[in-house]
Structures are given as C-alpha cells and as structure tokens.
Scaffold this active site. Structure first.
Site, PDB file in Angstrom:
ATOM      1  N   TYR A   1       0.834  -1.220   0.000  1.00  0.00           N
ATOM      2  CA  TYR A   1       0.000   0.000   0.000  1.00  0.00           C
ATOM      3  C   TYR A   1       0.868   1.269   0.000  1.00  0.00           C
ATOM      4  O   TYR A   1       0.639   2.197  -0.791  1.00  0.00           O
ATOM      5  CB  TYR A   1      -0.895  -0.055   1.254  1.00  0.00           C
TER       6      TYR A   1
ATOM      7  N   ARG B   1       2.030  -6.670   8.392  1.00  0.00           N
ATOM      8  CA  ARG B   1       1.678  -5.464   9.123  1.00  0.00           C
ATOM      9  C   ARG B   1       0.267  -5.422   9.711  1.00  0.00           C
ATOM     10  O   ARG B   1      -0.193  -4.356  10.131  1.00  0.00           O
ATOM     11  CB  ARG B   1       1.906  -4.247   8.243  1.00  0.00           C
TER      12      ARG B   1
ATOM     13  N   THR C   1       5.807   1.702  14.372  1.00  0.00           N
ATOM     14  CA  THR C   1       4.403   2.066  14.502  1.00  0.00           C
ATOM     15  C   THR C   1       4.127   2.768  15.828  1.00  0.00           C
ATOM     16  O   THR C   1       4.780   2.473  16.844  1.00  0.00           O
ATOM     17  CB  THR C   1       3.522   0.807  14.345  1.00  0.00           C
TER      18      THR C   1
ATOM     19  N   SER D   1      -0.758  -6.008  20.232  1.00  0.00           N
ATOM     20  CA  SER D   1      -0.942  -7.241  19.443  1.00  0.00           C
ATOM     21  C   SER D   1       0.435  -7.859  19.210  1.00  0.00           C
ATOM     22  O   SER D   1       1.464  -7.195  19.398  1.00  0.00           O
ATOM     23  CB  SER D   1      -1.584  -6.933  18.075  1.00  0.00           C
TER      24      SER D   1
ATOM     25  N   TYR E   1       1.641  -8.461  16.385  1.00  0.00           N
ATOM     26  CA  TYR E   1       2.248  -7.646  15.316  1.00  0.00           C
ATOM     27  C   TYR E   1       2.959  -6.428  15.914  1.00  0.00           C
ATOM     28  O   TYR E   1       4.134  -6.174  15.629  1.00  0.00           O
ATOM     29  CB  TYR E   1       1.178  -7.190  14.308  1.00  0.00           C
ATOM     30  N   HIS E   2       2.213  -5.660  16.752  1.00  0.00           N
ATOM     31  CA  HIS E   2       2.821  -4.448  17.306  1.00  0.00           C
ATOM     32  C   HIS E   2       4.062  -4.812  18.131  1.00  0.00           C
ATOM     33  O   HIS E   2       5.059  -4.086  18.131  1.00  0.00           O
ATOM     34  CB  HIS E   2       1.806  -3.685  18.156  1.00  0.00           C
TER      35      HIS E   2
ATOM     36  N   LYS F   1       7.250  -5.062  16.159  1.00  0.00           N
ATOM     37  CA  LYS F   1       7.884  -3.761  15.884  1.00  0.00           C
ATOM     38  C   LYS F   1       8.719  -3.298  17.086  1.00  0.00           C
ATOM     39  O   LYS F   1       9.749  -2.653  16.926  1.00  0.00           O
ATOM     40  CB  LYS F   1       6.814  -2.708  15.574  1.00  0.00           C
TER      41      LYS F   1
ATOM     42  N   THR G   1     -18.418   0.777  11.412  1.00  0.00           N
ATOM     43  CA  THR G   1     -18.216  -0.215  12.481  1.00  0.00           C
ATOM     44  C   THR G   1     -17.258   0.316  13.550  1.00  0.00           C
ATOM     45  O   THR G   1     -16.047   0.075  13.489  1.00  0.00           O
ATOM     46  CB  THR G   1     -17.638  -1.516  11.897  1.00  0.00           C
TER      47      THR G   1
ATOM     48  N   TYR H   1     -15.624  -0.066  16.958  1.00  0.00           N
ATOM     49  CA  TYR H   1     -15.441  -1.185  17.891  1.00  0.00           C
ATOM     50  C   TYR H   1     -15.603  -0.672  19.331  1.00  0.00           C
ATOM     51  O   TYR H   1     -14.844   0.209  19.785  1.00  0.00           O
ATOM     52  CB  TYR H   1     -14.046  -1.799  17.744  1.00  0.00           C
TER      53      TYR H   1
HETATM   54  P1  NAD Z   1       1.475  -3.820   3.004  1.00  0.00           P
HETATM   55  O1  NAD Z   1       1.096  -5.123   3.621  1.00  0.00           O
HETATM   56  O2  NAD Z   1       0.562  -3.234   1.998  1.00  0.00           O
HETATM   57  O3  NAD Z   1       2.932  -3.937   2.357  1.00  0.00           O
HETATM   58  C1  NAD Z   1       3.989  -4.641   2.954  1.00  0.00           C
HETATM   59  C2  NAD Z   1       4.775  -5.321   1.839  1.00  0.00           C
HETATM   60  O4  NAD Z   1       5.890  -6.004   2.404  1.00  0.00           O
HETATM   61  C3  NAD Z   1       3.948  -6.365   1.093  1.00  0.00           C
HETATM   62  O5  NAD Z   1       3.937  -6.087  -0.301  1.00  0.00           O
HETATM   63  C4  NAD Z   1       4.624  -7.687   1.408  1.00  0.00           C
HETATM   64  O6  NAD Z   1       4.576  -8.614   0.328  1.00  0.00           O
HETATM   65  C5  NAD Z   1       6.039  -7.252   1.733  1.00  0.00           C
HETATM   66  N1  NAD Z   1       6.756  -8.176   2.639  1.00  0.00           N
HETATM   67  C6  NAD Z   1       6.329  -8.662   3.830  1.00  0.00           C
HETATM   68  N2  NAD Z   1       7.239  -9.503   4.345  1.00  0.00           N
HETATM   69  C7  NAD Z   1       8.270  -9.551   3.462  1.00  0.00           C
HETATM   70  C8  NAD Z   1       9.504 -10.244   3.439  1.00  0.00           C
HETATM   71  N3  NAD Z   1       9.854 -11.106   4.395  1.00  0.00           N
HETATM   72  N4  NAD Z   1      10.336 -10.038   2.385  1.00  0.00           N
HETATM   73  C9  NAD Z   1       9.987  -9.203   1.373  1.00  0.00           C
HETATM   74  N5  NAD Z   1       8.820  -8.529   1.338  1.00  0.00           N
HETATM   75  C10 NAD Z   1       7.964  -8.699   2.384  1.00  0.00           C
HETATM   76  O7  NAD Z   1       1.724  -2.789   4.221  1.00  0.00           O
HETATM   77  P2  NAD Z   1       1.699  -1.181   4.221  1.00  0.00           P
HETATM   78  O8  NAD Z   1       0.373  -0.748   4.714  1.00  0.00           O
HETATM   79  O9  NAD Z   1       2.217  -0.652   2.951  1.00  0.00           O
HETATM   80  O10 NAD Z   1       2.735  -0.903   5.391  1.00  0.00           O
HETATM   81  C11 NAD Z   1       4.116  -0.772   5.107  1.00  0.00           C
HETATM   82  C12 NAD Z   1       4.894  -0.657   6.411  1.00  0.00           C
HETATM   83  O11 NAD Z   1       4.445   0.475   7.154  1.00  0.00           O
HETATM   84  C13 NAD Z   1       4.751  -1.872   7.319  1.00  0.00           C
HETATM   85  O12 NAD Z   1       5.995  -2.159   7.904  1.00  0.00           O
HETATM   86  C14 NAD Z   1       3.771  -1.403   8.383  1.00  0.00           C
HETATM   87  O13 NAD Z   1       3.998  -2.054   9.591  1.00  0.00           O
HETATM   88  C15 NAD Z   1       4.077   0.080   8.468  1.00  0.00           C
HETATM   89  N6  NAD Z   1       2.911   0.872   8.886  1.00  0.00           N
HETATM   90  C16 NAD Z   1       1.771   0.851   8.123  1.00  0.00           C
HETATM   91  C17 NAD Z   1       0.688   1.633   8.520  1.00  0.00           C
HETATM   92  C18 NAD Z   1      -0.601   1.653   7.749  1.00  0.00           C
HETATM   93  O14 NAD Z   1      -1.574   2.279   8.222  1.00  0.00           O
HETATM   94  N7  NAD Z   1      -0.683   1.031   6.574  1.00  0.00           N
HETATM   95  C19 NAD Z   1       0.784   2.419   9.679  1.00  0.00           C
HETATM   96  C20 NAD Z   1       1.965   2.395  10.435  1.00  0.00           C
HETATM   97  C21 NAD Z   1       3.037   1.624  10.027  1.00  0.00           C
HETATM   98  N1  USQ Z   2     -11.260   0.088  14.643  1.00  0.00           N
HETATM   99  C1  USQ Z   2     -12.628   0.287  14.728  1.00  0.00           C
HETATM  100  N2  USQ Z   2     -13.391  -0.127  13.682  1.00  0.00           N
HETATM  101  C2  USQ Z   2     -12.871  -0.704  12.565  1.00  0.00           C
HETATM  102  C3  USQ Z   2     -11.475  -0.893  12.476  1.00  0.00           C
HETATM  103  C4  USQ Z   2     -10.703  -0.496  13.541  1.00  0.00           C
HETATM  104  O1  USQ Z   2     -13.143   0.819  15.726  1.00  0.00           O
HETATM  105  O2  USQ Z   2     -13.641  -1.057  11.663  1.00  0.00           O
HETATM  106  C5  USQ Z   2     -10.384   0.554  15.753  1.00  0.00           C
HETATM  107  C6  USQ Z   2      -9.477  -0.522  16.347  1.00  0.00           C
HETATM  108  O3  USQ Z   2     -10.137  -1.255  17.352  1.00  0.00           O
HETATM  109  C7  USQ Z   2      -8.323   0.323  16.866  1.00  0.00           C
HETATM  110  C8  USQ Z   2      -8.246   1.487  15.893  1.00  0.00           C
HETATM  111  O4  USQ Z   2      -9.490   1.494  15.194  1.00  0.00           O
HETATM  112  O5  USQ Z   2      -8.642   0.841  18.140  1.00  0.00           O
HETATM  113  C9  USQ Z   2      -7.131   1.366  14.883  1.00  0.00           C
HETATM  114  O6  USQ Z   2      -7.276   0.122  14.203  1.00  0.00           O
HETATM  115  P1  USQ Z   2      -6.730  -0.056  12.703  1.00  0.00           P
HETATM  116  O7  USQ Z   2      -7.192  -1.385  12.215  1.00  0.00           O
HETATM  117  O8  USQ Z   2      -7.048   1.138  11.900  1.00  0.00           O
HETATM  118  O9  USQ Z   2      -5.155   0.019  12.942  1.00  0.00           O
HETATM  119  P2  USQ Z   2      -4.144  -0.983  13.636  1.00  0.00           P
HETATM  120  O10 USQ Z   2      -4.704  -2.325  13.843  1.00  0.00           O
HETATM  121  O11 USQ Z   2      -3.577  -0.290  14.840  1.00  0.00           O
HETATM  122  O12 USQ Z   2      -3.024  -1.130  12.534  1.00  0.00           O
HETATM  123  C10 USQ Z   2      -2.780  -0.167  11.498  1.00  0.00           C
HETATM  124  C11 USQ Z   2      -1.888  -0.826  10.480  1.00  0.00           C
HETATM  125  C12 USQ Z   2      -0.551  -1.169  11.145  1.00  0.00           C
HETATM  126  C13 USQ Z   2       0.025   0.057  11.777  1.00  0.00           C
HETATM  127  C14 USQ Z   2      -0.949   0.721  12.740  1.00  0.00           C
HETATM  128  C15 USQ Z   2      -0.493   2.084  13.215  1.00  0.00           C
HETATM  129  O13 USQ Z   2      -2.500  -2.012   9.968  1.00  0.00           O
HETATM  130  O14 USQ Z   2       0.331  -1.693  10.167  1.00  0.00           O
HETATM  131  O15 USQ Z   2       1.198  -0.279  12.477  1.00  0.00           O
HETATM  132  O16 USQ Z   2      -2.180   0.984  12.022  1.00  0.00           O
HETATM  133  S1  USQ Z   2      -0.857   2.353  14.927  1.00  0.00           S
HETATM  134  O17 USQ Z   2      -2.305   2.116  15.119  1.00  0.00           O
HETATM  135  O18 USQ Z   2      -0.477   3.702  15.234  1.00  0.00           O
HETATM  136  O19 USQ Z   2      -0.106   1.374  15.663  1.00  0.00           O
END
Ligand code: NAD
Ligand code: USQ
Length: 430
Positions: free
Chosen positions: A20, A109, A153, A188, A190-191, A194, A262, A264
C-alpha cells in the site's frame, strides 16, 4: 527549495515495494531522481489468497506497474523479487547495489492477522524480526554507512496515561537521571514485533555504529498520491476488510456503500493518523536528512490524533453535506484494548524538518469516498462489516469461511513456524 534540489541522486532500496505505501513511495523516490530498487517477496498477495481478501482497487503485477511507470515518466525502477528472511538474497542485494539508504516497509503489518492463531503469531514475529536482523547484518558487513529508514508504529507505545515522547524518555528514578527508550505496552503480536525490531536496531546502532531512523508511524489513510493518479495501472492497493483495512479507510468504504460505520466498542480509542501523501513527505525528509553514524533516531510519524468516534463523526458530517445519512454502529470490540483513555503523543521532529501536513477535512474525505464509490460493486459486504479475528480466541467463523475459500495456508509450509525444516519459498503466481 525542492526536495530534488536538496539531495543528490541516491541509490535507495525500497523493501516492501508491492505494498500500500511501498509502491507509491517507489514512484515518489523515482520521480525525485533517485536510483530506486524495488524489492518485495509478494507475500501480501499470498496472504490475501489465504484469507479470501483482496484490494478494492484492482492492482497490477510489479513488472506491469514498473513498465507503465517507465513508459509514462521515462524514470527507471529496478524490480527484484526477494524475501528478507532469506539472508543470501538480502546479502546479494547489498553486494550488487551498495545502497546509500534502505526504506524498510517489508513486514507482515496486520494486528488481526498476527492474532489468528499460534502459527500466524509466530510467523509474524519471525518474518518481521528475522527480516530486520538480516538487514542489520547486511548493512554492517556490506555498506556500514547506509541509512536504515525503518517503518515502526505508534502502536508500539500503546496508550499510556502519560504524554508519549519521540522514542526516548528523560527519567529520574531514586535520585538518578537517565535518557532511556520510552516504555512500550503494545496491543498485538504484530505491534510487539515492531518493539522487538526497535530494540534490535537500537542495539545495532550502539554496537556497530549503524545510522537508523525508526519511524513510529500512525494509521495511514487515503487512496493514493499524485503518482498513483497518473494511470489506473499505477494504483496502489486499498484494503477494506477487517484484517487488512485500517479504520478510516474502512469507514470511507462503508460510507460509500451505505453500510453502518463499524466502531469497535465505545469508540474512545485514540490513535495518530496521517494522509498517505504525508507518508511520502516524511520518508523523503528522513532520507534527505540522514541520521548520524551510531544514532538511532526516532520520529513519531503522524499529523493529527483522533478517537474512533471522532472519525465516525467526521465521515458522517461529510456525507450529511450531500444530504446522505450515515449510520454508526457500536459493535462488540474484537480486540483487547482500552476504549477510553488519555492520549497525547509528541510529533515535532518531522515538523522541524519541514513537513507541511495535509489535514483531514471534508474535501479529502469526499475525494476518498468518491474514488472508492467507483469500485462499490467489488465490495464484499461481509468482509467489510464483520470482524474475523478476536484477540481472545483468534480466527472466528468468518475467518474460517473465507480462508477455506482461499485454499491452503500461505504460511503453513514455512520453516519459521516448524523449527528444523528448511524454508519453503512459496511461488506466488503474480
Ligand atoms: P502492506 O502489507 O501493503 O505492504 C507490505 C509489503 O511487504 C507487502 O507487499 C509484502 O509482500 C512485503 N513483505 C512482507 N514480508 C516480506 C519479506 N519477508 N520479504 C519481502 N517482502 C515482504 O503494508 P503497508 O500498509 O504498505 O505498510 C508498510 C509498512 O508500514 C509496514 O511495515 C507497516 O507495519 C508500516 N505501517 C503501516 C501503517 C498503515 O496504516 N498502513 C501504519 C503504520 C506503520
Ligand atoms: N477500529 C474500529 N473499527 C474498525 C477498524 C478499527 O473501531 O472497523 C479501531 C481498532 O479497534 C483500533 C483502531 O481502530 O482501536 C485502529 O485500528 P486499525 O485497524 O485502523 O489500525 P491498527 O490495527 O492499529 O493497525 C494499522 C496498520 C498497522 C500500523 C498501525 C499504526 O494495519 O500496520 O502499524 O495501524 S498504529 O495504530 O499507530 O499502531
């Protein structure tokens, strides 16, 4: 002064370039005149197939995207398929390109994905932590001066009842003072991955003199950038289901198709948010103003903080201006998190470097909702409405139903969850 004029052309590896954020970032840096090597193992496309999820906007394969970009802009992007958990592949990339900087997005992620079951939790942590460790060793041994720009994150910090600082806390304890990494209570597996990454990066900076910027990013929203808008083949993915879709992006799709938003639980959950265009700007600023050797710099990368209730209200108000009513539904919270809490996170460092944020307002929401509405027929209403993973018991009936459609598990063959086996590298058909 433009970005391009401030930095000479650098060789930059963008890891996770099929994602993304990674795909628009790849184009952005290419447009600024950098030599960009786009790397991904295409795992996200496999995980989608496993869980029966998909991008709302149709996306092209990496070779197709790269070809279209080159044809339209005459800027090159070098595409390499590689898995960061495969050290030989990582080492080859560093030996071949000797990058000045690495922008590292390449992790699993999704918080819900990491909570499906034991296998997904273990997979997430091994994929993320081992991938980042491999990078640290490749930098140490191949290009010690390389600047690692790592996506962390905001969720690493959790929701403490004190102000959140940018990475470090000046603390006085029993009459003695120190500056220590800010305490972290993430929500989580995942978090947590990080948090483990951050500790490993901090250690490598201290011991090996690596230069790193750890970007604690908030939740990203938006449907694209000026580069994705050039042609439909350059679209980036846009997730709307409960595993991959993030809060505000999901609310925009729900509003577009007339489903209730939605929220939560009580909806007081407060997080930092930023427009995907600001992600481009923040990472460019970090690239052009590198950390010093041995420095592990931490920036909190978000522009505004909102509670979920505030986001739902903003979306409803935007729709009301067009005479449309939007229902808000408080559904049982599938997560284990505080639903009403203090939240005040600092985010000054990127502003000091010159970030000019895009604030969330009606116009932006209108344009995102308008864009996703064009793809309304592609929306699966169940994936949009129903959470498929709960923190207490993992993947539920919805997960089981959709993952059965997706076929065999994308992570089942991984040595990462079965110690002792050599790693199977699944071949994605993209
Ligand atoms: P995404 O899932 O769209 O993209 C991540 C990409 O990394 C994917 O294309 C996947 O194929 C690739 N990948 C995963 N593991 C791999 C590996 N072992 N080797 C090579 N490629 C690999 O995620 P995104 O939303 O673009 O997020 C990018 C980064 O930013 C992530 O590290 C995520 O934790 C961080 N982040 C995202 C958000 C958000 O809201 N999207 C917020 C905060 C932090
Ligand atoms: N939430 C709702 N309704 C929904 C979806 C989510 O109320 O339909 C709430 C969740 O419970 C949570 C908040 O919205 O309290 C954020 O959830 P999210 O799904 O938007 O984000 P999160 O799971 O925290 O993860 C996303 C990305 C992750 C990144 C993170 C940034 O998927 O890769 O690390 O945002 S942060 O939240 O600052 O950690």
């Amino acid at each position: 002064m433009t970005s391009a004029s401030r930095a000479s052309s650098l060789t930059v590896l963008v890891l996770g370039a099929d994602g993304y954020i990674g795909w628009p970032m790849t184009m952005h840096l290419s447009r600024l005149g950098h030599r960009v090597v786009a790397v991904d193992n295409l795992a996200r496309r496999r995980w989608d197939r496993e869980g029966g999820t998909y991008s709302l906007l149709p996306i092209k394969s990496m070779p197709q995207r790269v070809r279209r970009w080159q044809e339209l802009t005459k800027n090159a992007i070098e595409w390499r398929r590689a898995d960061l958990t495969d050290f030989a592949a990582v080492d080859r990339l560093f030996a071949e390109f000797k990058p000045a900087a690495v922008v590292h997005f390449a992790e699993q992620r999704s918080a819900p994905f990491s909570m499906i079951d034991r296998e997904h939790a273990v997979f997430t942590q091994v994929n993320n932590v081992a991938g980042t460790l491999n990078l640290l060793f490749a930098i140490r041994d191949r290009v010690p001066d390389c600047h690692l720009i790592k996506l962390g994150t905001m969720g690493e910090y959790g929701t403490p009842n004190i102000d959140i600082e940018e990475g470090y806390l000046d603390i006085e304890h029993n009459g003695r003072r120190d500056r220590l990494p800010f305490p972290k209570v993430p929500g989580s597996f995942y978090h947590l991955s990080k948090v483990h990454d951050s500790a490993n990066i901090h250690f490598a900076c201290r011991v090996w003199g690596i230069r790193a910027t750890d970007l604690n990013q908030g939740v990203v929203y938006g449907v694209g950038t000026e580069d994705t808008a050039l042609h439909p083949d350059l679209s980036t993915r846009f997730d709307f289901d409960s595993i991959w879709g993030t809060a505000l992006n999901r609310f925009c799709v729900q509003a577009a198709v007339g489903q209730p938003l939605t929220v939560y639980g009580k909806g007081g959950q407060t997080r930092g948010y930023l427009d995907i265009r600001d992600t481009m700007a923040c990472i460019t600023l970090a690239l052009e103003n590198p950390a010093e050797r041995s420095e592990c710099r931490v920036f909190n990368q978000f522009t505004e903080q909102f509670s979920i209730n505030q986001l739902a209200e903003l979306v409803s108000l935007t729709r009301a201006q067009h005479g449309l009513e939007t229902a808000v539904s408080h559904i049982p919270n599938p997560r284990f998190e505080t639903e009403s809490h203090y939240y005040n996170a600092k985010h000054q460092h990127l502003l000091d470097l010159g970030l000019k944020p895009h604030m969330l307002g009606d116009t932006l929401l209108d344009s995102v909702i308008g864009k996703v509405a064009k793809y309304a027929k592609r929306v699966d209403p169940v994936l949009l409405a129903k959470p498929s993973v709960t923190w207490k018991s993992g993947g539920n009936e919805v997960w089981k139903q959709y993952s059965a459609k997706g076929g065999s598990s994308a992570i089942a063959g991984s040595a990462m969850i079965r110690p002792g086996f050599s790693q199977t590298r699944a071949k994605a058909a993209v």
